[in-house]
Design a protein around this motif. Structure first.
Motif, PDB file in Angstrom:
ATOM      1  N   GLY A 179     -27.185  37.022  -9.809  1.00 47.67           N
ATOM      2  CA  GLY A 179     -27.989  38.472 -10.110  1.00 47.67           C
ATOM      3  C   GLY A 179     -28.246  39.047  -8.966  1.00 47.67           C
ATOM      4  O   GLY A 179     -29.282  39.896  -8.943  1.00 47.67           O
ATOM      5  N   LEU A 180     -27.128  38.934  -8.019  1.00 43.91           N
ATOM      6  CA  LEU A 180     -27.547  39.877  -6.797  1.00 43.91           C
ATOM      7  C   LEU A 180     -26.169  40.885  -6.838  1.00 43.91           C
ATOM      8  O   LEU A 180     -25.325  40.766  -7.277  1.00 43.91           O
ATOM      9  N   PRO A 181     -26.609  42.147  -6.089  1.00 45.44           N
ATOM     10  CA  PRO A 181     -25.340  43.007  -5.881  1.00 45.44           C
ATOM     11  C   PRO A 181     -24.211  42.183  -5.112  1.00 45.44           C
ATOM     12  O   PRO A 181     -24.572  41.243  -4.178  1.00 45.44           O
ATOM     13  N   PRO A 182     -22.947  42.761  -5.260  1.00 49.71           N
ATOM     14  CA  PRO A 182     -21.936  41.902  -4.778  1.00 49.71           C
ATOM     15  C   PRO A 182     -21.838  42.137  -3.139  1.00 49.71           C
ATOM     16  O   PRO A 182     -21.270  41.304  -2.656  1.00 49.71           O
ATOM     17  N   ASP A 183     -22.675  42.960  -2.664  1.00 56.89           N
ATOM     18  CA  ASP A 183     -22.546  43.164  -1.206  1.00 56.89           C
ATOM     19  C   ASP A 183     -23.903  42.660  -0.488  1.00 56.89           C
ATOM     20  O   ASP A 183     -23.878  43.088   0.653  1.00 56.89           O
ATOM     21  N   SER A 184     -24.528  41.706  -1.397  1.00 52.17           N
ATOM     22  CA  SER A 184     -25.618  41.342  -0.739  1.00 52.17           C
ATOM     23  C   SER A 184     -25.452  40.289   0.725  1.00 52.17           C
ATOM     24  O   SER A 184     -26.035  40.187   1.356  1.00 52.17           O
ATOM     25  N   ILE A 185     -24.156  39.699   0.366  1.00 48.68           N
ATOM     26  CA  ILE A 185     -23.666  38.984   1.642  1.00 48.68           C
ATOM     27  C   ILE A 185     -22.745  39.858   2.333  1.00 48.68           C
ATOM     28  O   ILE A 185     -21.604  40.209   1.834  1.00 48.68           O
ATOM     29  N   ARG A 186     -22.713  39.951   3.602  1.00 48.61           N
ATOM     30  CA  ARG A 186     -21.856  40.947   4.278  1.00 48.61           C
ATOM     31  C   ARG A 186     -20.628  39.930   4.605  1.00 48.61           C
ATOM     32  O   ARG A 186     -20.707  38.888   4.984  1.00 48.61           O
ATOM     33  N   TRP A 187     -19.318  40.579   4.169  1.00 46.40           N
ATOM     34  CA  TRP A 187     -18.087  39.790   4.621  1.00 46.40           C
ATOM     35  C   TRP A 187     -17.450  40.375   5.833  1.00 46.40           C
ATOM     36  O   TRP A 187     -17.566  41.505   6.302  1.00 46.40           O
ATOM     37  N   VAL A 188     -17.223  39.397   6.616  1.00 47.42           N
ATOM     38  CA  VAL A 188     -16.520  39.587   7.709  1.00 47.42           C
ATOM     39  C   VAL A 188     -15.184  38.755   7.801  1.00 47.42           C
ATOM     40  O   VAL A 188     -14.893  37.734   7.705  1.00 47.42           O
ATOM     41  N   PRO A 189     -13.996  39.787   7.808  1.00 46.22           N
ATOM     42  CA  PRO A 189     -12.794  39.430   7.685  1.00 46.22           C
ATOM     43  C   PRO A 189     -12.191  38.576   8.705  1.00 46.22           C
ATOM     44  O   PRO A 189     -12.766  38.541   9.911  1.00 46.22           O
ATOM     45  N   SER A 190     -11.565  37.534   8.397  1.00 48.56           N
ATOM     46  CA  SER A 190     -11.081  36.636   9.414  1.00 48.56           C
ATOM     47  C   SER A 190      -9.594  36.333   9.285  1.00 48.56           C
ATOM     48  O   SER A 190      -8.864  36.947   7.943  1.00 48.56           O
ATOM     49  N   GLU A 191      -8.805  35.617   9.930  1.00 54.81           N
ATOM     50  CA  GLU A 191      -7.364  35.274   9.527  1.00 54.81           C
ATOM     51  C   GLU A 191      -7.293  34.016   8.784  1.00 54.81           C
ATOM     52  O   GLU A 191      -6.062  33.503   8.483  1.00 54.81           O
ATOM     53  N   GLY A 192      -8.337  33.605   8.371  1.00 49.92           N
ATOM     54  CA  GLY A 192      -8.315  32.182   7.469  1.00 49.92           C
ATOM     55  C   GLY A 192      -9.535  31.428   7.619  1.00 49.92           C
ATOM     56  O   GLY A 192     -10.538  31.729   8.228  1.00 49.92           O
ATOM     57  N   ALA A 193      -9.374  30.438   6.847  1.00 44.84           N
ATOM     58  CA  ALA A 193     -10.655  29.366   6.843  1.00 44.84           C
ATOM     59  C   ALA A 193     -10.958  28.647   8.228  1.00 44.84           C
ATOM     60  O   ALA A 193     -12.175  28.701   8.527  1.00 44.84           O
ATOM     61  N   ALA A 194      -9.863  28.480   9.104  1.00 49.49           N
ATOM     62  CA  ALA A 194     -10.097  27.443  10.204  1.00 49.49           C
ATOM     63  C   ALA A 194     -10.920  28.478  11.134  1.00 49.49           C
ATOM     64  O   ALA A 194     -12.036  27.992  11.673  1.00 49.49           O
ATOM     65  N   PRO A 195     -10.384  29.687  11.515  1.00 54.57           N
ATOM     66  CA  PRO A 195     -10.948  30.629  12.557  1.00 54.57           C
ATOM     67  C   PRO A 195     -12.676  31.188  12.001  1.00 54.57           C
ATOM     68  O   PRO A 195     -13.440  31.349  12.607  1.00 54.57           O
ATOM     69  N   ALA A 196     -12.712  31.053  10.590  1.00 60.24           N
ATOM     70  CA  ALA A 196     -14.029  31.457  10.101  1.00 60.24           C
ATOM     71  C   ALA A 196     -15.040  30.245  10.401  1.00 60.24           C
ATOM     72  O   ALA A 196     -16.328  30.418  10.578  1.00 60.24           O
ATOM     73  N   LEU A 197     -14.427  28.952  10.051  1.00 61.32           N
ATOM     74  CA  LEU A 197     -15.198  27.712  10.284  1.00 61.32           C
ATOM     75  C   LEU A 197     -15.668  27.849  11.844  1.00 61.32           C
ATOM     76  O   LEU A 197     -16.954  27.420  12.178  1.00 61.32           O
ATOM     77  N   GLN A 198     -14.842  28.137  12.665  1.00 59.19           N
ATOM     78  CA  GLN A 198     -15.266  28.092  14.295  1.00 59.19           C
ATOM     79  C   GLN A 198     -16.368  29.142  14.399  1.00 59.19           C
ATOM     80  O   GLN A 198     -17.419  28.851  15.286  1.00 59.19           O
ATOM     81  N   GLU A 199     -16.257  30.157  13.781  1.00 59.81           N
ATOM     82  CA  GLU A 199     -17.344  31.385  13.875  1.00 59.81           C
ATOM     83  C   GLU A 199     -18.644  30.760  13.114  1.00 59.81           C
ATOM     84  O   GLU A 199     -19.505  30.930  13.885  1.00 59.81           O
ATOM     85  N   LEU A 200     -18.341  30.103  12.417  1.00 56.11           N
ATOM     86  CA  LEU A 200     -19.746  29.653  11.680  1.00 56.11           C
ATOM     87  C   LEU A 200     -20.532  28.462  12.575  1.00 56.11           C
ATOM     88  O   LEU A 200     -21.631  28.797  12.826  1.00 56.11           O
ATOM     89  N   VAL A 201     -19.850  27.514  13.245  1.00 53.11           N
ATOM     90  CA  VAL A 201     -20.477  26.792  13.978  1.00 53.11           C
ATOM     91  C   VAL A 201     -20.984  27.453  15.518  1.00 53.11           C
ATOM     92  O   VAL A 201     -21.791  26.759  16.028  1.00 53.11           O
ATOM     93  N   ALA A 202     -20.240  28.322  15.786  1.00 54.31           N
ATOM     94  CA  ALA A 202     -20.623  29.169  17.012  1.00 54.31           C
ATOM     95  C   ALA A 202     -21.689  30.180  16.686  1.00 54.31           C
ATOM     96  O   ALA A 202     -22.326  30.826  17.578  1.00 54.31           O
ATOM     97  N   GLY A 203     -22.142  30.280  15.365  1.00 51.82           N
ATOM     98  CA  GLY A 203     -23.254  31.217  14.995  1.00 51.82           C
ATOM     99  C   GLY A 203     -22.804  32.742  14.913  1.00 51.82           C
ATOM    100  O   GLY A 203     -23.954  33.525  14.511  1.00 51.82           O
ATOM    101  N   GLY A 204     -21.598  32.738  14.968  1.00 46.72           N
ATOM    102  CA  GLY A 204     -21.098  34.360  14.619  1.00 46.72           C
ATOM    103  C   GLY A 204     -21.253  34.545  13.036  1.00 46.72           C
ATOM    104  O   GLY A 204     -21.423  35.925  12.834  1.00 46.72           O
ATOM    105  N   ILE A 205     -21.251  33.719  11.997  1.00 45.30           N
ATOM    106  CA  ILE A 205     -21.600  33.976  10.651  1.00 45.30           C
ATOM    107  C   ILE A 205     -22.571  32.904  10.316  1.00 45.30           C
ATOM    108  O   ILE A 205     -22.713  31.809  11.066  1.00 45.30           O
ATOM    109  N   GLU A 206     -22.929  33.096   8.952  1.00 43.36           N
ATOM    110  CA  GLU A 206     -24.225  32.225   8.599  1.00 43.36           C
ATOM    111  C   GLU A 206     -23.233  31.387   7.418  1.00 43.36           C
ATOM    112  O   GLU A 206     -23.888  30.364   6.965  1.00 43.36           O
ATOM    113  N   LEU A 207     -22.330  31.820   6.977  1.00 46.65           N
ATOM    114  CA  LEU A 207     -21.852  31.100   5.837  1.00 46.65           C
ATOM    115  C   LEU A 207     -20.399  31.026   5.560  1.00 46.65           C
ATOM    116  O   LEU A 207     -19.713  32.249   6.050  1.00 46.65           O
TER     117      LEU A 207
END
Length: 327
Positions: A179-207
């Motif tokens: 029930g939320l607008p589709p852009d309620s969570i901001r998307w940060v493009p990445s080269e894939g799941a692995a670099p995104a996971l590194q950003e997650l644990v480093a605090g660059g993204i929350e999800l």
């Protein structure tokens, strides 16, 4: 990149003559195959789709008692390889590994190619999206996370793939279903799941909305935690992670792979190949392969896979239009 998968002893219409040939019960097309089979992979060698294709190709070579040549045809975000499958000979000598992107590419304006240009043979794998956050994140479950998003639209950053990729659709679709607008969570493009996971644990993204399989290293290391999986049922590898449905959001999304050929393949050939795939995906060897790689088993026969692709195409179009991901 070409790999030759050499057949072992087996049957199913190939050159072998062993009376108890493996897969003989699947011999719906006695004159098939008449020679080597080409299996096209729309993604690069060494990736997940490639590894699944090469395992299936090796096993299929034994079943058919012929050579299965696995060929990587990359480019165009999957367009090149999928187009090559669709344009192949219809006699079963050209098949390929179709992936979830087939139901997304045309909505993005990348191609006119759709699932209707293919003959579904069998679905062999599926890995659902998840909601993964840092281990010290303040949200104990998906509802708490979504409550935070509702109260702070745009403050939560997520990643897992490029813009318009499968895990981006998971973010948008889950938001809409909640029930939320589709852009309620901001998307940060990445080269894939692995670099995104590194950003997650480093605090660059929350999800991260990538599959739990892709995030399992950090989850098992205690540096990340999974709040939900976007599947109909809990995953055997993550039995303590509830589905999004269990938490009040009726939504599923996954990255899937299956074998398909060009439209118009003879029914007996499709029946034989689907029968062999059924045996392969339910074999101890495939179970061992999945255990090693972490990929998930999901089997649909030819008819089931065809219906599934049609459903997936409609779902992807609806989400992508709502999220502004179409031209």
């Amino acid at each position: 990149m070409l790999a030759l998968v050499v057949a072992g002893c087996g049957g199913g219409g190939g050159t072998g003559s062993a009376p108890q040939a493996a897969g003989a019960g699947c011999d719906a097309a006695p004159n098939y195959p008449r020679g080597p089979v080409e299996m096209i992979v729309p993604w690069a060698a060494g990736g997940g789709t490639d590894s699944v294709a090469r395992f299936v190709g090796d096993q299929l070579a034994k079943k058919l008692d012929t050579q299965v040549n696995v060929v990587n045809r990359t480019g165009g975000s999957g367009v090149v390889g999928h187009s090559a499958i669709a344009a192949g000979r219809k006699d079963g000598s050209v098949i390929g590994m179709a992936t979830v992107e087939l139901t997304m590419m045309h909505w993005q304006g990348l191609t006119d190619l759709t699932y209707e240009k293919f003959t579904a043979i069998g679905m062999v794998n599926s890995d659902p999206a998840g909601l993964t956050v840092r281990a010290d994140a303040p949200w104990p479950d998906a509802q708490a996370l979504l409550g935070h998003v509702r109260a702070n639209p745009g403050a939560t950053r997520a990643s897992g793939t490029g813009r318009g990729g499968i895990w981006d659709l998971a973010r948008a679709g889950a938001s809409i279903a909640a029930g939320l607008p589709p852009d309620s969570i901001r998307w940060v493009p990445s080269e894939g799941a692995a670099p995104a996971l590194q950003e997650l644990v480093a605090g660059g993204i929350e999800l991260s909305t990538a599959s739990l399989v892709e995030n399992q290293t950090m989850i098992h290391a205690g540096r990340a935690k999974a709040l939900a999986v976007m599947a109909d049922e809990r995953l055997a590898k993550f039995p303590d992670v509830p589905t999004l449905k269990e938490q009040g959001v009726d939504f599923t999304m996954s990255a899937w792979r299956g074998i398909a050929g060009p439209a118009g393949m003879p029914e007996p050939v499709v029946k034989e190949l689907s029968c062999h795939l059924d045996a392969i995906v339910h074999s101890p060897e495939y179970a061992e392969f999945l255990a090693k790689t972490g990929f998930g088993l999901a089997w649909r026969d030819a008819a089931g896979f065809g219906a599934f692709m049609a459903e997936q195409d409609a779902q992807k179009g609806q989400i992508m239009k709502a999220a502004g991901l179409t031209p």
